[in-house]
Design a protein around this motif. Structure first.
Motif, mmCIF file in Angstrom:
data_model
loop_
_atom_site.group_PDB
_atom_site.id
_atom_site.type_symbol
_atom_site.label_atom_id
_atom_site.label_comp_id
_atom_site.label_asym_id
_atom_site.label_seq_id
_atom_site.Cartn_x
_atom_site.Cartn_y
_atom_site.Cartn_z
ATOM 1 N N VAL A 225 24.229 -12.061 45.427
ATOM 2 C CA VAL A 225 23.924 -12.396 44.039
ATOM 3 C C VAL A 225 25.015 -13.345 43.539
ATOM 4 O O VAL A 225 26.179 -12.969 43.448
ATOM 5 C CB VAL A 225 23.864 -11.127 43.155
ATOM 6 C CG1 VAL A 225 23.673 -11.498 41.694
ATOM 7 C CG2 VAL A 225 22.760 -10.195 43.630
ATOM 8 N N SER A 226 24.621 -14.567 43.241
ATOM 9 C CA SER A 226 25.563 -15.547 42.714
ATOM 10 C C SER A 226 25.727 -15.341 41.204
ATOM 11 O O SER A 226 24.954 -14.606 40.577
ATOM 12 C CB SER A 226 25.024 -16.960 42.968
ATOM 13 O OG SER A 226 23.824 -17.156 42.228
ATOM 14 N N ILE A 227 26.693 -15.996 40.644
ATOM 15 C CA ILE A 227 26.875 -15.936 39.197
ATOM 16 C C ILE A 227 25.640 -16.509 38.511
ATOM 17 O O ILE A 227 25.157 -15.953 37.524
ATOM 18 C CB ILE A 227 28.158 -16.675 38.766
ATOM 19 C CG1 ILE A 227 29.375 -15.873 39.229
ATOM 20 C CG2 ILE A 227 28.192 -16.901 37.267
ATOM 21 C CD1 ILE A 227 30.695 -16.544 39.004
ATOM 22 N N LYS A 228 25.100 -17.579 39.057
ATOM 23 C CA LYS A 228 23.891 -18.178 38.496
ATOM 24 C C LYS A 228 22.736 -17.178 38.510
ATOM 25 O O LYS A 228 22.012 -17.037 37.528
ATOM 26 C CB LYS A 228 23.525 -19.428 39.290
ATOM 27 C CG LYS A 228 22.354 -20.178 38.742
ATOM 28 C CD LYS A 228 22.124 -21.446 39.539
ATOM 29 C CE LYS A 228 20.929 -22.208 38.982
ATOM 30 N NZ LYS A 228 20.705 -23.460 39.701
ATOM 31 N N ARG A 229 22.561 -16.459 39.613
ATOM 32 C CA ARG A 229 21.483 -15.471 39.716
ATOM 33 C C ARG A 229 21.734 -14.301 38.764
ATOM 34 O O ARG A 229 20.804 -13.810 38.127
ATOM 35 C CB ARG A 229 21.348 -14.967 41.159
ATOM 36 C CG ARG A 229 20.304 -13.906 41.338
ATOM 37 C CD ARG A 229 18.889 -14.425 41.056
ATOM 38 N NE ARG A 229 17.961 -13.325 41.094
ATOM 39 C CZ ARG A 229 17.047 -13.071 40.160
ATOM 40 N NH1 ARG A 229 16.900 -13.876 39.130
ATOM 41 N NH2 ARG A 229 16.257 -12.035 40.257
ATOM 42 N N LEU A 230 22.958 -13.853 38.672
ATOM 43 C CA LEU A 230 23.297 -12.761 37.768
ATOM 44 C C LEU A 230 22.983 -13.154 36.326
ATOM 45 O O LEU A 230 22.418 -12.360 35.567
ATOM 46 C CB LEU A 230 24.771 -12.380 37.920
ATOM 47 C CG LEU A 230 25.213 -11.080 37.274
ATOM 48 C CD1 LEU A 230 24.525 -9.887 37.938
ATOM 49 C CD2 LEU A 230 26.719 -10.935 37.379
ATOM 50 N N THR A 231 23.314 -14.379 35.958
ATOM 51 C CA THR A 231 23.018 -14.879 34.620
ATOM 52 C C THR A 231 21.508 -14.905 34.378
ATOM 53 O O THR A 231 21.036 -14.501 33.315
ATOM 54 C CB THR A 231 23.614 -16.293 34.429
ATOM 55 O OG1 THR A 231 25.028 -16.230 34.652
ATOM 56 C CG2 THR A 231 23.352 -16.833 33.051
ATOM 57 N N ALA A 232 20.747 -15.335 35.379
ATOM 58 C CA ALA A 232 19.280 -15.366 35.258
ATOM 59 C C ALA A 232 18.716 -13.952 35.134
ATOM 60 O O ALA A 232 17.793 -13.719 34.339
ATOM 61 C CB ALA A 232 18.672 -16.074 36.459
ATOM 62 N N GLY B 195 15.652 -10.233 28.617
ATOM 63 C CA GLY B 195 15.383 -10.580 27.234
ATOM 64 C C GLY B 195 16.624 -10.496 26.355
ATOM 65 O O GLY B 195 16.543 -10.484 25.136
ATOM 66 N N GLU B 196 17.774 -10.428 27.000
ATOM 67 C CA GLU B 196 19.037 -10.361 26.250
ATOM 68 C C GLU B 196 19.420 -11.760 25.768
ATOM 69 O O GLU B 196 18.853 -12.754 26.201
ATOM 70 C CB GLU B 196 20.148 -9.805 27.150
ATOM 71 C CG GLU B 196 19.892 -8.418 27.677
ATOM 72 C CD GLU B 196 19.975 -7.335 26.625
ATOM 73 O OE1 GLU B 196 20.496 -7.608 25.516
ATOM 74 O OE2 GLU B 196 19.523 -6.219 26.894
ATOM 75 N N ASN B 197 20.399 -11.801 24.887
ATOM 76 C CA ASN B 197 20.919 -13.089 24.444
ATOM 77 C C ASN B 197 21.390 -13.858 25.665
ATOM 78 O O ASN B 197 22.059 -13.305 26.528
ATOM 79 C CB ASN B 197 22.091 -12.903 23.480
ATOM 80 C CG ASN B 197 21.666 -12.279 22.178
ATOM 81 O OD1 ASN B 197 20.524 -12.396 21.778
ATOM 82 N ND2 ASN B 197 22.587 -11.606 21.532
ATOM 83 N N GLU B 198 21.039 -15.127 25.691
ATOM 84 C CA GLU B 198 21.398 -15.929 26.855
ATOM 85 C C GLU B 198 22.908 -16.110 26.951
ATOM 86 O O GLU B 198 23.604 -16.201 25.960
ATOM 87 C CB GLU B 198 20.717 -17.289 26.788
ATOM 88 C CG GLU B 198 19.253 -17.201 27.117
ATOM 89 C CD GLU B 198 18.656 -18.548 27.432
ATOM 90 O OE1 GLU B 198 19.342 -19.397 28.021
ATOM 91 O OE2 GLU B 198 17.490 -18.731 27.085
ATOM 92 N N VAL B 199 23.348 -16.122 28.179
ATOM 93 C CA VAL B 199 24.751 -16.367 28.494
ATOM 94 C C VAL B 199 24.748 -17.504 29.503
ATOM 95 O O VAL B 199 23.974 -17.480 30.457
ATOM 96 C CB VAL B 199 25.407 -15.109 29.122
ATOM 97 C CG1 VAL B 199 26.799 -15.406 29.625
ATOM 98 C CG2 VAL B 199 25.422 -13.964 28.141
ATOM 99 N N CYS B 200 25.569 -18.511 29.291
ATOM 100 C CA CYS B 200 25.611 -19.605 30.260
ATOM 101 C C CYS B 200 26.425 -19.173 31.481
ATOM 102 O O CYS B 200 27.182 -18.208 31.440
ATOM 103 C CB CYS B 200 26.170 -20.876 29.627
ATOM 104 S SG CYS B 200 27.900 -20.804 29.177
ATOM 105 N N ASN B 201 26.241 -19.890 32.564
ATOM 106 C CA ASN B 201 26.920 -19.548 33.818
ATOM 107 C C ASN B 201 28.436 -19.521 33.666
ATOM 108 O O ASN B 201 29.096 -18.638 34.207
ATOM 109 C CB ASN B 201 26.523 -20.521 34.930
ATOM 110 C CG ASN B 201 25.086 -20.380 35.339
ATOM 111 O OD1 ASN B 201 24.507 -19.300 35.256
ATOM 112 N ND2 ASN B 201 24.490 -21.467 35.784
ATOM 113 N N SER B 202 28.982 -20.476 32.922
ATOM 114 C CA SER B 202 30.443 -20.523 32.784
ATOM 115 C C SER B 202 30.962 -19.336 31.983
ATOM 116 O O SER B 202 32.048 -18.812 32.269
ATOM 117 C CB SER B 202 30.891 -21.842 32.155
ATOM 118 O OG SER B 202 30.352 -21.990 30.864
#
Length: 68
Positions: A13-20, A26-33
């Motif tokens: 699981v990459s950070i990008k996948r975890l963020t997705a 349906g949570e508030n979006e968090v950017c990858n950084s």
């Protein structure tokens, strides 16, 4: 957080996948950084994110967020 990093590596699981995955809830979006900053302890993650990571990984809170 070494335990979380190890879980992510073991489960590919990459950070990008975890963020997705977080956004899929349906949570508030968090950017990858921002997610990366949370995972490396640069910022304190929200309690809702902490609870979700415990639920997702099955790792107890104290172990999951224990620093090196």
């Amino acid at each position: 957080y070494p335990a979380l990093e190890a879980w992510m590596r073991a489960n590919r699981v990459s950070i990008k996948r975890l963020t997705a995955m977080w956004a899929e809830r349906g949570e508030n979006e968090v950017c990858n950084s921002t997610m990366q900053s949370y995972l490396y302890g640069l910022y304190e993650p929200r309690l809702s994110l902490c609870r979700w990571l415990v639920e997702l990984t099955g790792i107890p809170f104290e172990e999951l967020f224990k620093e090196k």
